[in-house]
Design a protein around this motif. Structure first.
Motif, PDB file in Angstrom:
ATOM      1  N   ASP A  25       0.368   0.161  -3.050  1.00 40.44           N
ATOM      2  CA  ASP A  25      -0.030   1.197  -4.060  1.00 40.44           C
ATOM      3  C   ASP A  25      -0.605   2.261  -3.007  1.00 40.44           C
ATOM      4  OD1 ASP A  25       0.613  -0.007  -6.397  1.00 40.44           O
ATOM      5  OD2 ASP A  25      -1.137  -0.906  -6.541  1.00 40.44           O
ATOM      6  N   LEU A  35      -7.516   2.909 -12.653  1.00 41.71           N
ATOM      7  CA  LEU A  35      -6.160   2.257 -13.666  1.00 41.71           C
ATOM      8  C   LEU A  35      -6.427   1.474 -14.585  1.00 41.71           C
ATOM      9  CD1 LEU A  35      -3.469   2.833 -10.765  1.00 41.71           C
ATOM     10  CD2 LEU A  35      -3.868   4.233 -12.648  1.00 41.71           C
ATOM     11  N   TYR A  78       1.968   4.712 -12.749  1.00 39.93           N
ATOM     12  CA  TYR A  78       1.389   5.363 -11.539  1.00 39.93           C
ATOM     13  C   TYR A  78       2.321   5.188 -10.439  1.00 39.93           C
ATOM     14  CZ  TYR A  78      -1.774   5.878  -7.722  1.00 39.93           C
ATOM     15  OH  TYR A  78      -2.327   6.021  -6.471  1.00 39.93           O
ATOM     16  N   ARG A  79       2.780   3.878 -10.464  1.00 37.15           N
ATOM     17  CA  ARG A  79       3.688   3.696  -9.224  1.00 37.15           C
ATOM     18  C   ARG A  79       5.048   4.377  -9.308  1.00 37.15           C
ATOM     19  NH1 ARG A  79       3.746  -2.839  -7.942  1.00 37.15           N
ATOM     20  NH2 ARG A  79       1.337  -2.891  -7.310  1.00 37.15           N
ATOM     21  N   THR A  82       3.828   8.300  -8.195  1.00 36.23           N
ATOM     22  CA  THR A  82       3.636   8.464  -6.989  1.00 36.23           C
ATOM     23  C   THR A  82       4.664   7.928  -6.096  1.00 36.23           C
ATOM     24  OG1 THR A  82       2.512   6.329  -6.679  1.00 36.23           O
ATOM     25  CG2 THR A  82       1.212   8.311  -7.181  1.00 36.23           C
TER      26      THR A  82
END
Length: 88
Positions: A25, A35, A78-79, A82
């Motif tokens: 991450d 998160l 989020y992954r 990003t």
């Protein structure tokens, strides 16, 4: 639940979600904590919207499951966001 309970619940739920979804991450422990807290809140809203369940006691199993589910959702988003950025 108080704000301190949300933070602790989010911290632990975020760590569990990260253990369930291993991998790299972009971000450290602070991002994981944030998160997890956001995921705990999202899990509460999802549980309330879908099942009519409410975030109850800190020691309630459904509270933990909803917080971990929310953390998994937020971590996945989020992954995805990003991961698409180019590192030039």
């Amino acid at each position: 639940m108080g704000i301190l309970s949300w933070i602790i619940l989010g911290l632990i739920a975020g760590a569990i979600a990260k253990a369930i979804m291993p991998g790299r991450d972009p971000g450290g422990i602070i991002i994981t904590i944030l998160l997890g807290i956001v995921g705990a809140v999202v899990g509460g809203f999802v549980g309330q919207a879908l099942f009519g369940s409410d975030i109850g006691s800190f020691f309630d199993l459904s509270t933990w499951l909803l917080a971990i589910l929310g953390s998994l959702i937020v971590l996945g988003i989020y992954r995805a966001v990003t991961g698409r950025r180019s590192h030039a």
